[in-house]
Structures are given as structure tokens and as C-alpha cells.
Design a protein around this motif. Structure first.
Motif, PDB file in Angstrom:
ATOM      1  N   PHE A 292       0.841  -1.202   0.000  1.00 37.57           N
ATOM      2  CA  PHE A 292       0.000   0.000   0.000  1.00 37.57           C
ATOM      3  C   PHE A 292       0.875   1.251   0.000  1.00 37.57           C
ATOM      4  N   HIS A 293       1.913   1.269   0.814  1.00 39.19           N
ATOM      5  CA  HIS A 293       2.786   2.433   0.884  1.00 39.19           C
ATOM      6  C   HIS A 293       3.455   2.692  -0.465  1.00 39.19           C
ATOM      7  N   ARG A 294       3.877   1.638  -1.135  1.00 38.99           N
ATOM      8  CA  ARG A 294       4.518   1.821  -2.444  1.00 38.99           C
ATOM      9  C   ARG A 294       3.532   2.373  -3.464  1.00 38.99           C
ATOM     10  N   ILE A 295       2.297   1.883  -3.443  1.00 38.44           N
ATOM     11  CA  ILE A 295       1.283   2.372  -4.374  1.00 38.44           C
ATOM     12  C   ILE A 295       1.022   3.853  -4.130  1.00 38.44           C
ATOM     13  N   VAL A 296       0.906   4.248  -2.866  1.00 37.47           N
ATOM     14  CA  VAL A 296       0.645   5.648  -2.533  1.00 37.47           C
ATOM     15  C   VAL A 296       1.768   6.542  -3.057  1.00 37.47           C
ATOM     16  N   ARG A 297       3.002   6.133  -2.806  1.00 38.31           N
ATOM     17  CA  ARG A 297       4.139   6.948  -3.257  1.00 38.31           C
ATOM     18  C   ARG A 297       4.167   7.061  -4.777  1.00 38.31           C
ATOM     19  N   GLY A 303       1.427  12.580  -9.702  1.00 34.93           N
ATOM     20  CA  GLY A 303       0.445  13.650  -9.546  1.00 34.93           C
ATOM     21  C   GLY A 303      -0.994  13.194  -9.570  1.00 34.93           C
ATOM     22  N   PHE A 304      -1.235  11.907  -9.263  1.00 32.85           N
ATOM     23  CA  PHE A 304      -2.606  11.402  -9.273  1.00 32.85           C
ATOM     24  C   PHE A 304      -3.371  11.923  -8.070  1.00 32.85           C
ATOM     25  N   LYS A 305      -4.637  12.250  -8.287  1.00 37.04           N
ATOM     26  CA  LYS A 305      -5.524  12.619  -7.197  1.00 37.04           C
ATOM     27  C   LYS A 305      -6.161  11.352  -6.637  1.00 37.04           C
ATOM     28  N   SER A 306      -6.221  11.267  -5.321  1.00 40.51           N
ATOM     29  CA  SER A 306      -6.855  10.127  -4.682  1.00 40.51           C
ATOM     30  C   SER A 306      -7.097  10.454  -3.223  1.00 40.51           C
ATOM     31  N   SER A 307      -8.120   9.824  -2.661  1.00 43.56           N
ATOM     32  CA  SER A 307      -8.409   9.953  -1.234  1.00 43.56           C
ATOM     33  C   SER A 307      -8.209   8.582  -0.606  1.00 43.56           C
ATOM     34  N   PHE A 308      -7.415   8.527   0.438  1.00 48.09           N
ATOM     35  CA  PHE A 308      -7.073   7.251   1.038  1.00 48.09           C
ATOM     36  C   PHE A 308      -7.919   7.012   2.281  1.00 48.09           C
ATOM     37  N   THR A 309      -8.639   5.898   2.258  1.00 50.92           N
ATOM     38  CA  THR A 309      -9.618   5.602   3.297  1.00 50.92           C
ATOM     39  C   THR A 309      -8.989   4.830   4.445  1.00 50.92           C
ATOM     40  N   LEU A 310      -9.241   5.302   5.659  1.00 50.78           N
ATOM     41  CA  LEU A 310      -8.923   4.539   6.858  1.00 50.78           C
ATOM     42  C   LEU A 310     -10.261   4.078   7.426  1.00 50.78           C
ATOM     43  N   ALA A 311     -10.643   2.858   7.084  1.00 46.71           N
ATOM     44  CA  ALA A 311     -11.977   2.353   7.433  1.00 46.71           C
ATOM     45  C   ALA A 311     -11.954   1.806   8.852  1.00 46.71           C
ATOM     46  N   LEU A 312     -11.893   2.687   9.832  1.00 42.28           N
ATOM     47  CA  LEU A 312     -11.788   2.264  11.231  1.00 42.28           C
ATOM     48  C   LEU A 312     -13.130   1.816  11.790  1.00 42.28           C
ATOM     49  N   GLN A 332      -2.801   0.742  14.167  1.00 44.23           N
ATOM     50  CA  GLN A 332      -1.704   1.430  13.498  1.00 44.23           C
ATOM     51  C   GLN A 332      -2.168   2.691  12.774  1.00 44.23           C
ATOM     52  N   TRP A 333      -3.428   3.070  12.956  1.00 39.68           N
ATOM     53  CA  TRP A 333      -3.984   4.149  12.149  1.00 39.68           C
ATOM     54  C   TRP A 333      -3.273   5.483  12.380  1.00 39.68           C
ATOM     55  N   GLN A 334      -2.810   5.749  13.600  1.00 42.79           N
ATOM     56  CA  GLN A 334      -2.170   7.036  13.860  1.00 42.79           C
ATOM     57  C   GLN A 334      -0.873   7.176  13.069  1.00 42.79           C
ATOM     58  N   ASP A 335      -0.061   6.135  13.090  1.00 39.76           N
ATOM     59  CA  ASP A 335       1.183   6.178  12.316  1.00 39.76           C
ATOM     60  C   ASP A 335       0.887   6.317  10.830  1.00 39.76           C
ATOM     61  N   LEU A 336      -0.131   5.610  10.362  1.00 39.34           N
ATOM     62  CA  LEU A 336      -0.476   5.678   8.949  1.00 39.34           C
ATOM     63  C   LEU A 336      -0.965   7.070   8.572  1.00 39.34           C
ATOM     64  N   ALA A 337      -1.812   7.667   9.410  1.00 38.12           N
ATOM     65  CA  ALA A 337      -2.312   9.012   9.138  1.00 38.12           C
ATOM     66  C   ALA A 337      -1.164  10.009   9.062  1.00 38.12           C
ATOM     67  N   GLU A 338      -0.207   9.886   9.984  1.00 39.99           N
ATOM     68  CA  GLU A 338       0.940  10.789   9.970  1.00 39.99           C
ATOM     69  C   GLU A 338       1.789  10.572   8.724  1.00 39.99           C
ATOM     70  N   TRP A 339       1.928   9.302   8.315  1.00 38.11           N
ATOM     71  CA  TRP A 339       2.713   9.012   7.114  1.00 38.11           C
ATOM     72  C   TRP A 339       2.050   9.596   5.873  1.00 38.11           C
ATOM     73  N   GLU A 343       3.463  12.499   3.361  1.00 42.19           N
ATOM     74  CA  GLU A 343       3.574  12.275   1.924  1.00 42.19           C
ATOM     75  C   GLU A 343       2.746  13.281   1.115  1.00 42.19           C
ATOM     76  N   GLY A 344       1.976  14.106   1.817  1.00 38.83           N
ATOM     77  CA  GLY A 344       1.143  15.083   1.120  1.00 38.83           C
ATOM     78  C   GLY A 344      -0.071  14.477   0.463  1.00 38.83           C
ATOM     79  N   MET A 345      -0.559  13.331   0.965  1.00 36.99           N
ATOM     80  CA  MET A 345      -1.709  12.652   0.381  1.00 36.99           C
ATOM     81  C   MET A 345      -2.920  12.814   1.289  1.00 36.99           C
ATOM     82  N   GLU A 346      -4.062  13.090   0.682  1.00 40.72           N
ATOM     83  CA  GLU A 346      -5.292  13.265   1.450  1.00 40.72           C
ATOM     84  C   GLU A 346      -5.811  11.921   1.949  1.00 40.72           C
TER      85      GLU A 346
END
Length: 645
Positions: A292-297, A303-312, A332-339, A343-346
Motif C-alpha cells: 500500500f505504501h509503495r502504491i501511494v508513493r 500527480g494522481f488525485k486520490s483519497s485514502f480511506t482509513l476504514a476504522l 496502526q492508524w495514527q502512524d499511517l495518518a501521519e505518514w 507524503e502530502g496525500m489526502e
């Protein structure tokens, strides 16, 4: 020639069509079969969410009455489709009406009791079942024999019916012809434009989880099966060629499989080739792996637009246990949100209100803890859906529900951990939370309110709610009347549109901000507070209904695809720099520095306002000029929207 009509209806009253993917699969399967294709005339009727039954009746039956009328049924269209089945039976007594889809799968007893004009219910995946069903009708149109067709229930007489054995899941998904490559779903309208909200695409089917509130895993099988890379690449190439802007993946957990990285590679190759698609939305994997991290980067790099869901869904341990989600690495959601932020991703978080084990106190506590990291939170009311663990154990959880008047959803009104009164009160909270947070009518106000005014995100929402309840301003009174009994998506969309279409209502909210929140700021920040709301307003998407004039303060540029502010907007502070420092936790007050910004916004927001994921692509960007204390204040008179803070 056997005339077959396939009917879909989107969930909401959107001003743009939703892609009829389910119907497209069925048409592609029938058209491609050499024994069926020449014998059938298959037409797709794609209905918008706001269309009444009379309008759908005209669309389906005005030219010719189909011999087979097949509906893709979800809770929001169940009742309307039952009425259309009645019309079909009057016009074609010897015709066949078919219900398929997760909402009716394995629900034949209920369907045949409530919908007397429905003849057949498809259980499970429908493509191969529907093909065999049509084959049986072609063999004998008067008394077809369905007993050898696996995966369906058919009416015998009255409420009596017969159910055949379940059909095995489709292992090789490529045997289902592509609805895009075959032309079953056209990608251009008569004017040569892509006519849909976005392109829907499946890369796989199945879900490894069995969450108590969801029928995804139970309905489609836990084992994940994928379409081939070559097929998906060909479909993406067609999307790029026809300049499809956004692809929305229907997968349950995108980013979980190795094939998801391959799909991302192919998507970016197509983007390089055509310049399209430009955005990707998905139901992201619940457990975020290195894949997932590699895909996001990679998406960010291009420059793709995307919204990343944290389905808590909840932070309550008791509620998570009942949801059967304790096996997910949600802690792990807090670390992921900070990451993601680094990365500048919404990103945004999904929560469900009303789950057993959840109280008002635990929910708001979790909501506010999440909001410190991710202010954009989508809060949905709990629904009891067919074929789910919650639905089968309703007595254990003490559920009290009501079915919708115009849909077939069961809305949870109470459970063993929340009362009826608490649920009704929380619906009002959800209504505002979804507009302000999920749809980001407030985007930059949350951190300042928390860090400077000492208000949690829920306190901000309740403060505005109290202001609206007390206000006698006509616009506030009208907005107060929009608060629904149940915070359903259509009501949320209507309230959201009202905010964008009534400048006086927004001005009243600005007054609340300046009189209720800013006075709680430290003295050194007090002057900055009002300018923050003005900047917030100018950063929102530009709302222009079809046929309406360009909003005051804006002009269309670049071939009508972009709005630009008429002149520069000047502020006594570098608002962006001050906000970014504040969001990072730096509480040093900003120094005066007169700064001019040029605001630009992509056109088309009116069509996407009801979808918070694609709507997020339309927020205006502000390009600052170098801070300059000597800038002429007169420049500030030329502001987008023509509104001063």
C-alpha cells in the motif's frame, strides 16, 4: 427476438449518470454467447437516483414492452423496482421479472411475499446464472424449466417457490466478457463526451473479512479472485483513449494484492500515453502493508488525485469485537495518518455510529481522537443489511430498527448500548459532521479551533448546531429545517448544496466563527482568526449550476475547464504559511506580512458535490506571491466570490 431490459438506478439524485456496471456485465455475457446473442435484443435502462417511478415507467415501457425485465436491486431501489414489476406484469402477463443483487440474494421468501409480480430471484453472482436463465426461456417461452439453473429461486404459485443449489463462484473471471471492450457500456454520449460520474472497474472479487455490518465477504465469497492483467490493461487503455478522468475501483481491499501494484503500473503507463485518467478512488485495504505504501508513493509521484480511506468504523474495543474486526491492525492508524500527511496525500476516516457496544461518549471520544490526526471523517449511520451477522443476531444486540419509506434499508434506532433518544440526537450531529467534515465544507478550520480555541472537533460541530438552532436569520431557519430525522445521504447532499447556493447562509456561519470561536483564540492570534475563514471560503470549489452565470469574482479560463479569481486576494498575513505551522503544532503567532494569492479552481464541481471523494478534486488552489508589506490594499478589493471576510 426475445426483448430483454436491464434496469439499474443510482443511489442519489446526481446531476450526472452513474455507470451501470452490473447491467453491463449481463449484456456483455448475453451478446457474446453465439447461441443467445442473435436471438435477443438487450437494452440497458440506466436511471438516476431522483427519478420517480412514473419517469422510469416511461423510460422502460414507452417504446416496447420487454419479455424479460431484470433489475439490479439495492436497498434504495427495492420498492420502486417492485412497483415497476407490477407495471410489467400488467403489460406483459406472460413476461418474466427478475431481481438480482446483494440486497435480494438468498432473500426469496421476503421478496416473493412483498413483491407479488417478481418471478425470479438470482442468488449470488449473476452473470452465468442469468445466461442460463435466458437460455431456458429461449428453449420454451411459455413454460421454461429453471430447475437445472443453479443459483436462483423461482416462483411456483402464490408465495410458494423453488430454490436451486447455489452456483459455485466464478474462478476465472475473464470468462465474463468486458462490458467496456465489447461496447456493452458505451463510454461516450452523443456529443462525444464521457457521460458518467466516473468509470467503475473491478480488478477482483471477494473479501477475506466477515465484518458483522457488511455483506461483502458473505455475499461474494471470502476467497479473492482477480481479472487478468492483460484484460485490465486493455480496459484502462480504452479509458485513457476516451479521456475518462476518474477510475473508481469496486474492489473490497485495493492495495492488498501483488496484482494491485501491477494494476497501478499499467494505470500510470496509460496516463503517460493519453494524459488520462488523472485520479483513482478505491476501497483501500483495511491493513495497510508496504505494498500500500509503495502504491501511494507511486501515485503521488505521478500527480494522481486520490483519497485514502482509513476504514476504522470505531475505536471502541467492545464495538470492534462485536463487529468481528479485532483481527485487523487498526491500532496502526495514527502512524499511517501521519505518514500519509507527510507524503502530502489526502486521507479520510470512516466511522459508523450505532454499533452495539458503542455509546455516545465512546463514539465522540473516538471521533475527537481521530480528528486530531485526520479531521476529514465520514460518519455513517448503522444499517442492518441482509445476509450479515448483525441482521442474523438482532435480538442478541437489542436492535430497534425502522425501514425507510422510499427504500428497504433497516435504520438502527437503538441497540443494547444506545437509546432511541440518543440515536435521534446523534442523527443531527451526523448531518453536520458529514457536511462539514466528510465533504470538507470546513477544511482548514479544525486545527485552529482545536489548538487555539481549545475546542474538539465535536465541540465545534455542536457549537455551530446551537448557533443555527438559536438563529432567526431566514437562511439559518431554512437550513435548520433541512436537519433530517435520519442522516441519510440524500438529506446530507441537499444540506450541502444549500450551503453552496446561499451566500447569506455562509455569511451567517462566518459570523458564528467570528463571534463564537475566534474570541477563544489567544490575543496574539485574534486578528488572524477572521482572515482564516475568508481564506477558507475562497478555497472552496466553485459552485455553478448548469445554465447559471459564473459566480461573482470568478472567470472561466483555459477553454472553460478552470476558474480563476478576478484579480488577487490580499491578506495581512501569509495565511498558508501560518496555517501550515499551526497544523504542525507551532503556536507562534504569525507576523503581519501582506500577501496576495491567486485562486484557481477546476470546473465541474456542481456535478460531483454529492460524492465527497470525487468532490474533493475540485477545491481551489491558492498560489501566493512573495509576502510584501507594501502591497496596495486596493488589490484586496478584487476577490473571488466578491465577499470580504
Amino acid at each position: 427476438m426475445l426483448r430483454i431490459a436491464l434496469v439499474q438506478q443510482s443511489a442519489w439524485d446526481l446531476p450526472v449518470d452513474s455507470m451501470p456496471l452490473a447491467a453491463g456485465y449481463l449484456k456483455a455475457v448475453l451478446d457474446a454467447d453465439p447461441g443467445i446473442g442473435p436471438e435477443v435484443d438487450v437494452r440497458i435502462h440506466n436511471m438516476r437516483g431522483g427519478w420517480p417511478v412514473n419517469q422510469m415507467t416511461r423510460a422502460i415501457f414507452s417504446e416496447e414492452v420487454p419479455d424479460v425485465l431484470a433489475f439490479s436491486v439495492v436497498g434504495w431501489n427495492y420498492r420502486n423496482f417492485s412497483l415497476l414489476a407490477d407495471v410489467h406484469k400488467q403489460l406483459k402477463p406472460d413476461g418474466f421479472t427478475v431481481f438480482g443483487g446483494n440486497h435480494v440474494s438468498h432473500q426469496a421468501k421476503k421478496v416473493f411475499r412483498e413483491c407479488p409480480d417478481v418471478d425470479i430471484v438470482v442468488n449470488g453472482e449473476g452473470e452465468l446464472t442469468f445466461r442460463e436463465l435466458v437460455t431456458a426461456i429461449l428453449a420454451n417461452r411459455h413454460t421454461p424449466d429453471f430447475t437445472d439453473v443453479a443459483g436462483l429461486s423461482f416462483r411456483l404459485s402464490g408465495d410458494e417457490y423453488f430454490t436451486t443449489p447455489d452456483r459455485a463462484r466464478i474462478d476465472d473471471l475473464d470468462i465474463i466478457p468486458s462490458p467496456f471492450l465489447t461496447g456493452a457500456i458505451p463510454l461516450l454520449d452523443r456529443s462525444g463526451r464521457f457521460p458518467y460520474e466516473f468509470a467503475l472497474l473491478e480488478t477482483n472479487r471477494g473479501c477475506p473479512y466477515r465484518c458483522s455490518f457488511c455483506y461483502w465477504g458473505g455475499a461474494t465469497g471470502q476467497r479473492v479472485r482477480s481479472f487478468s492483467r492483460d484484460r485490465l490493461a486493455a480496459e484502462l487503455d480504452l479509458f485513457g483513449y476516451h479521456q475518462v478522468p476518474t477510475v473508481f475501483l469496486c474492489d473490497a481491499n485495493f492495495g492488498m494484492l501483488e496484482a494491485d501494484e501491477e494494476f497501478t503500473e499499467d494505470l500510470l503507463k496509460i496516463h503517460e500515453k493519453y494524459g488520462f485518467p488523472v485520479s483513482l478512488e478505491a476501497n483501500w485495504a483495511k491493513n495497510k502493508s508496504q505494498r500500500f505504501h509503495r502504491i501511494v508513493r507511486t501515485l503521488k509521484q505521478y500527480g494522481f488525485k486520490s483519497s485514502f480511506t482509513l476504514a476504522l468504523q470505531t475505536l471502541s474495543d467492545e464495538a470492534l469485537t462485536d463487529m468481528r474486526r479485532r483481527n485487523m491492525k487498526l491500532n496502526q492508524w495514527q502512524d499511517l495518518a501521519e505518514w500519509l500527511a507527510a507524503e502530502g496525500m489526502e486521507s479520510f476516516v470512516e466511522l459508523i455510529w450505532g454499533s452495539p457496544g458503542e455509546t455516545v461518549e465512546t463514539f465522540l471520544d473516538g471521533y475527537d481522537r481521530i480528528a486530531e490526526k485526520v479531521p476529514r471523517i465520514a460518519v455513517y449511520p448503522l444499517l442492518l443489511l441482509p445476509n450479515t451477522d448483525y441482521s442474523e443476531k438482532r435480538e442478541l444486540h437489542g436492535f430497534v430498527t425502522v425501514r425507510g419509506e422510499s427504500d428497504d434499508f433497516e435504520y438502527v434506532l437503538a441497540s443494547r448500548s444506545s437509546t432511541l433518544a440518543e440515536n435521534f440526537a446523534m442523527q443531527r450531529f451526523m448531518f453536520l459532521a458529514r457536511i462539514l467534515g466528510e465533504n470538507q465544507y470546513f477544511k482548514r478550520l479544525w486545527h485552529p479551533a482545536r489548538l487555539l480555541a481549545g475546542m474538539t472537533q465535536s465541540q465545534v460541530i455542536y457549537s455551530l448546531m446551537e448557533w443555527i438552532d438559536a438563529s432567526e436569520h431566514p437562511s439559518a431557519v431554512a437550513f435548520r429545517g433541512m436537519f433530517p430525522v435520519l442522516a441519510e445521504s440524500p438529506a446530507v447532499a441537499a444540506g450541502h448544496r444549500m450551503l453552496y447556493s446561499d451566500p447569506e447562509l455562509d455569511a451567517e456561519i462566518e459570523r458564528w466563527w467570528n463571534e463564537q470561536v475566534v474570541p477563544r483564540f489567544p490575543a496574539a492570534w485574534a486578528e488572524f482568526g477572521p482572515h482564516l475563514y475568508r481564506f477558507e471560503r475562497l478555497s472552496r470549489p466553485v459552485y455553478q449550476p448548469p445554465g447559471g452565470s459564473v459566480p461573482d469574482g470568478w472567470r472561466l479560463v483555459e477553454g472553460g475547464d478552470t476558474y480563476a479569481g478576478q484579480g488577487l486576494a490580499t491578506f495581512p498575513f501569509d495565511v498558508i504559511a501560518a496555517y501550515e505551522r499551526l497544523a504542525a503544532g507551532v503556536l507562534t503567532p504569525p507576523e503581519p506580512a501582506s500577501t496576495a494569492y491567486e485562486f484557481r479552481s477546476r470546473s465541474g464541481f456542481y456535478l460531483h458535490l454529492d460524492n465527497h471523494e470525487t468532490g474533493a478534486h475540485y477545491f481551489a488552489t491558492a498560489t501566493p506571491l512573495a509576502p510584501n508589506p507594501s502591497l496596495d490594499d486596493a488589490v484586496g478589493a478584487h476577490q473571488p466570490c466578491g465577499k470580504a471576510g
